[in-house]
Design a protein around this motif. Structure first.
Motif, short mmCIF file in Angstrom:
data_model
loop_
_atom_site.label_atom_id
_atom_site.label_comp_id
_atom_site.label_asym_id
_atom_site.label_seq_id
_atom_site.Cartn_x
_atom_site.Cartn_y
_atom_site.Cartn_z
N TYR A 79 -18.99 29.60 10.77
CA TYR A 79 -18.64 30.09 9.42
C TYR A 79 -18.62 28.92 8.44
CZ TYR A 79 -15.56 31.83 5.68
OH TYR A 79 -15.01 32.15 4.46
N LEU A 83 -21.28 27.95 5.17
CA LEU A 83 -20.84 27.70 3.80
C LEU A 83 -21.30 26.32 3.32
CD1 LEU A 83 -17.23 29.16 3.96
CD2 LEU A 83 -19.22 30.18 2.84
N ARG A 125 -19.80 37.09 7.54
CA ARG A 125 -18.61 36.82 6.73
C ARG A 125 -18.84 35.66 5.78
NH1 ARG A 125 -13.74 33.91 7.99
NH2 ARG A 125 -14.55 33.57 10.11
N ALA A 126 -19.54 34.63 6.26
CA ALA A 126 -19.82 33.47 5.42
C ALA A 126 -20.72 33.87 4.24
CB ALA A 126 -20.49 32.37 6.24
N LYS A 128 -21.09 36.85 2.91
CA LYS A 128 -20.31 37.71 2.01
C LYS A 128 -19.35 36.88 1.16
CE LYS A 128 -17.06 41.58 1.94
NZ LYS A 128 -16.28 42.54 2.77
N ASP A 129 -18.65 35.92 1.77
CA ASP A 129 -17.68 35.12 1.04
C ASP A 129 -18.37 34.18 0.05
OD1 ASP A 129 -15.73 36.37 2.47
OD2 ASP A 129 -15.25 34.66 3.76
N ASP A 131 -21.62 34.69 -1.40
CA ASP A 131 -22.24 35.51 -2.44
C ASP A 131 -22.63 36.85 -1.84
OD1 ASP A 131 -23.75 36.76 -4.37
OD2 ASP A 131 -25.09 35.08 -4.74
N PRO A 132 -21.84 37.89 -2.07
CA PRO A 132 -22.13 39.19 -1.46
C PRO A 132 -23.42 39.83 -1.98
CG PRO A 132 -20.35 39.38 -3.06
CD PRO A 132 -20.62 37.91 -2.89
N HIS A 151 -20.19 44.39 6.85
CA HIS A 151 -19.64 43.64 5.71
C HIS A 151 -20.21 44.09 4.37
CE1 HIS A 151 -16.99 40.56 7.45
NE2 HIS A 151 -17.75 40.65 8.52
#
Length: 245
Positions: A79, A83, A125-126, A128-129, A131-132, A151
């Motif tokens: 994750y 990022l 998750r990365a 989405k967190d 830039d979704p 997600h």
């Protein structure tokens, strides 16, 4: 009918600029398995000039093995890895005036996430967190697709023009017979099967159902440019429009 044709670039091998004349999307190495700030910058600029959709191609921190060696890396570390690499490319993209469109993990990270739900979850998750609005590429039918949908991400089920498939729908490991397709005619035949008929012939001989949103060709092989040209021309002869999603 329309299909996205993508290539992995910025990896220090092959003719990236020439390949971009034939594909609709590119996945730019983010500096860990290959590439650096200069290669990312040049790739972004070249994509912008050609109107090709640009995305991130993050991998394991393993330049020695080109990110193709499986690693036992904890999902939380993955994750963070995601990022870190997305941030590096996005910073350069912002300065270059290029909007990133998607994320496609590289090599062993991609293949492990296709069968490991925990790893797939960390990647989704990365994204989405971070830039979704980014699309997430994953192996067609794999765990990455399931996690991305969970997600709420837009998913791209990806197939491969130049790789062989096992009977479970996974890619045949490199080094095994039939794992890498080196003949342009065979690559086109497999691509047309997947795009037009929704099937792929496994190395064992049986046909498997498969969904194709985007077709990948690897930009690091000696035959990459010839494959790109042949695939583009072959798809268009069959009435398939090559365009980014």
């Amino acid at each position: 009918m329309q299909i996205d044709l993508n290539a992995d670039i910025g990896e220090g091998c092959g003719d990236d600029a020439a390949i971009m004349d034939y594909v609709s999307s590119v996945n730019i190495a983010c500096g860990w398995h290959a590439g650096d700030a200069e290669t990312m910058w040049l790739a972004l600029q070249a994509a912008a000039r050609r109107g090709v959709a640009a995305g991130a191609h993050p991998g394991f921190p393993d330049r020695e093995n080109f990110g193709r060696r499986p690693l036992a890396r904890a999902p939380e570390r993955v994750y963070q890895d995601m990022l870190y690499q997305l941030g590096a490319l996005a910073g350069l993209a912002r300065a270059a005036g290029v909007a990133l469109r998607h994320v496609k993990p590289h090599g062993a990270l991609y293949n492990q996430a296709a069968r490991d739900p925990a790893l797939a979850e960390a990647i989704a998750r990365a994204v989405k967190d971070f830039d979704p609005g980014l699309r997430l590429f994953g192996l067609a039918g794999g765990a990455s697709i399931v996690a991305a949908r969970r997600h709420g991400l837009r998913v791209v089920e990806e197939v491969f023009a130049d790789r062989g498939y096992l009977s479970d729908g996974s890619l045949a490991p490199r080094g095994e017979a039939g794992a890498v397709i080196r003949d342009a005619a065979a690559a086109l035949e497999q691509t047309l099967d997947m795009v037009l008929r929704g099937q792929v012939r496994a190395v064992s001989g049986e046909y498997l159902p498969i969904r194709a949103d985007s077709v990948c060709l690897h930009g690091d092989g000696a035959q990459a440019l010839a494959f790109a040209r042949g695939l583009r021309e072959g798809l268009e002869r069959e009435g398939v429009t090559v365009a980014a999603l």
